[in-house]
Enzyme design. Structure first.
Site, PDB file in Angstrom:
ATOM      1  N   LYS A  79      34.420  37.338  30.383  1.00  0.00           N
ATOM      2  CA  LYS A  79      34.882  36.095  31.019  1.00  0.00           C
ATOM      3  C   LYS A  79      33.846  35.693  32.063  1.00  0.00           C
ATOM      4  CE  LYS A  79      38.953  34.136  33.398  1.00  0.00           C
ATOM      5  NZ  LYS A  79      40.344  34.395  33.829  1.00  0.00           N
ATOM      6  N   SER A 154      43.993  31.217  32.171  1.00  0.00           N
ATOM      7  CA  SER A 154      42.641  30.740  32.343  1.00  0.00           C
ATOM      8  C   SER A 154      41.614  31.462  31.467  1.00  0.00           C
ATOM      9  CB  SER A 154      42.225  30.897  33.811  1.00  0.00           C
ATOM     10  OG  SER A 154      42.148  32.258  34.163  1.00  0.00           O
ATOM     11  N   SER A 178      46.917  34.953  33.238  1.00  0.00           N
ATOM     12  CA  SER A 178      45.732  34.486  32.503  1.00  0.00           C
ATOM     13  C   SER A 178      45.163  35.435  31.453  1.00  0.00           C
ATOM     14  CB  SER A 178      44.623  34.132  33.486  1.00  0.00           C
ATOM     15  OG  SER A 178      44.898  32.880  34.037  1.00  0.00           O
TER      16      SER A 178
HETATM   17  N1  GLN Z   1      48.263  29.568  35.315  1.00  0.00           N
HETATM   18  C1  GLN Z   1      48.213  30.311  36.528  1.00  0.00           C
HETATM   19  C2  GLN Z   1      47.457  29.529  37.587  1.00  0.00           C
HETATM   20  O1  GLN Z   1      47.003  28.495  37.279  1.00  0.00           O
HETATM   21  C3  GLN Z   1      47.587  31.677  36.329  1.00  0.00           C
HETATM   22  C4  GLN Z   1      46.125  31.659  36.310  1.00  0.00           C
HETATM   23  C5  GLN Z   1      45.534  33.046  36.298  1.00  0.00           C
HETATM   24  O2  GLN Z   1      46.204  34.026  36.002  1.00  0.00           O
HETATM   25  N2  GLN Z   1      44.274  33.112  36.652  1.00  0.00           N
HETATM   26  O3  GLN Z   1      47.337  29.921  38.696  1.00  0.00           O
END
Ligand code: GLN
Length: 492
Positions: A79, A154, A178
């Protein structure tokens, strides 16, 4: 061999050890697939072909010399939130479009030390804020199961590369879902470890008390191989815990599903917006586990309604503090021709950050400001403790807790959900991060549009082995994790 991308991590490991193919052949095979197929998926931000082939040659030499680990010579994608020395690390942001890290994140260093070959860096929501990967400065990544849908976020790039067979497995990070949600949207297995199990050193910070790295792969077995590399204490991360690391591969059959008590939170299955197909597939998977000997126990998690507001206060608060370092002076993007210092700060940040990141900085700064701090941040921290206690109470009576990973399957690209609609989609994942617990997503079937559905199992602290083992046994008895998107069937 034309179908090297069909092999599991164990099969790749054995094939390399037995010289059925070399790491160079395997790496070149993936690079060719990326070249041919990724224009459709748009999962890689950076492909490091030359370095990958050099690492592959070094791996082949190590294998010949008898110096190989189980993973030496196997390709991986990271990532683009993990710092990679000498290779661009963007966090999906214009702010870091020109950032080349002088050091490797601990996870990347460990992967290299294990002999893994880095194929490149993959797309993500900007600074890991989002659930679709559409907020990336580099454009949306596509869901390999349906190219007009999002892969989730994400860690959408991490899930998309695995689902399209553009990498055998990938690293991801999970602040509020995410890893689990994109794994769910792309029909994969993804593990969010206990907070402190995987080093955050060199992992670009979103919300430090919630962020945790973990693997995204096809199966629990493949995840176990990567966890053996990622997990462990790191003196460079003060929140990393000095606790012995399990051998996750050796433990894959360590937990018996027979007699396993699975808690079913009543509140979770009455959530408004839980899609009928998702509910049905998750219930079928639980029935299967029951047939395998598990005992399903109805439980209460009374704090469910507080998850979204609590997370969406704490995460932006921490983000506003973490992202204050991007000021146009120390890192990344700098506005042109500033008239004075204030103008430099203001324009660098307004031009360098996208809309969602700016929204969160505003919310977080507001919540932390003098006069509101006690009313919002301190209060949210107190609710966070109640959420944790709710789980700990449940674990007195059950071994694991079952839930969907997301209330729906993958959204359409450009669906343009309002921020609050999008935040509500995180209902099943956020509490795990607030409590610091481990949780896993496993694919359990498809909806009527043939989009994947995921089951989430939440464990008590340090139960990664148990979660992987339960999913491994489920995957021995079912074949959802072996299903491939049409695009993954394409040969390069
Ligand atoms: N969708 C969640 C957010 O926008 C989780 C994102 C994540 O786990 N990085 O914060």
């Amino acid at each position: 061999m034309t179908d090297l991308h069909r092999l599991s991590i164990r099969e790749l490991s054995e094939g390399l050890a037995n010289a059925q193919f070399s790491s160079r052949e395997l790496t070149a095979h993936y690079l060719k697939r990326i070249e041919k197929i990724d224009a459709q998926v748009k999962s890689y931000v950076t492909v490091t072909a030359e370095q990958a082939l050099a690492q592959a040659d070094a791996a082949d030499a190590a294998i010949k010399a008898g110096n190989a680990t189980a993973l030496t010579g196997i390709p991986i994608a990271h990532k683009d939130i993990f710092c990679t020395q000498g290779i661009k690390t963007t966090a999906g942001s214009k702010m870091l479009d020109n950032f080349i890290s002088p050091y490797d994140a601990t996870v990347v260093a460990k992967a290299k030390a294990a002999g893994l070959v880095t194929l490149g860096k993959v797309n993500m929501d900007e600074f890991a804020m989002g659930s679709t990967s559409e907020s990336s400065y580099f454009g949306a990544t596509k869901n390999p199961w349906a190219l007009d849908h999002v892969p989730g976020g994400s860690s959408g790039g991490s899930a998309a590369v695995v689902a399209a067979d553009l990498a055998p497995f990938a690293t991801g990070t999970d602040t509020g879902g995410s890893i689990r949600q994109p794994a769910s949207f792309c029909g994969l297995t993804g593990l969010k470890p206990t907070y402190g199990r995987v080093s955050r050193f060199g992992m670009i910070a979103y919300a430090s008390s919630l962020d945790q790295g973990g693997p995204i792969a096809r199966s629990a077995e493949d995840c176990a191989y990567l966890m053996n590399v990622m997990a462990g204490h790191d003196a460079k991360d003060s929140t990393s815990i000095n606790k012995e690391v399990d051998d996750y591969v050796a433990n894959l059959n360590g937990t018996s599903v027979k007699g396993l008590r699975i808690g079913i939170p009543k509140q979770y299955f009455n959530v408004e917006g839980l899609a009928a197909d998702v509910k049905a597939r998750v219930e079928e998977s639980l029935k299967k586990l029951e047939d395998m000997g598990a005992i399903l126990v109805k439980i209460d998690l009374n704090m469910t309604e507080s998850y979204v507001p609590t997370y969406y206060l704490i995460a932006p608060a921490e983000a506003s503090s973490n992202l204050s370092r991007y000021d146009g002076v120390r890192y990344g993007y700098r506005a042109e021709n500033p008239v004075d210092l204030m103008d430099l700060y203001k324009r660098s940040r307004s031009e360098g950050f996208g809309a969602e990141v700016q929204r969160r900085i505003l919310i977080g700064t507001y919540a932390l400001s003098a006069g509101y701090y006690d009313a919002y941040y301190v209060k949210a921290q107190k609710v966070r403790r109640l959420i944790q206690q709710d789980f700990l109470k449940a674990f007195e009576n059950v071994d694991v807790i079952a839930a969907p990973s997301a209330p729906t399957t993958a959204y359409k690209i450009g669906a343009n959900l309002s921020p609050t609609e999008m935040y509500l989609g995180d209902i099943y994942t956020l509490a795990v991060n607030l409590a610091g617990l481990p949780a896993i997503n496993a694919p359990v079937g498809f909806d009527q549009d043939h989009l994947p559905v995921g089951l989430q199992l939440i464990g008590n602290y340090w139960s990664e082995s148990q979660l992987l083992s339960v999913v491994h046994q489920y995957q021995q008895a079912t074949d959802w994790h072996t299903k491939r998107a049409a695009i993954a069937e394409e040969n390069a």
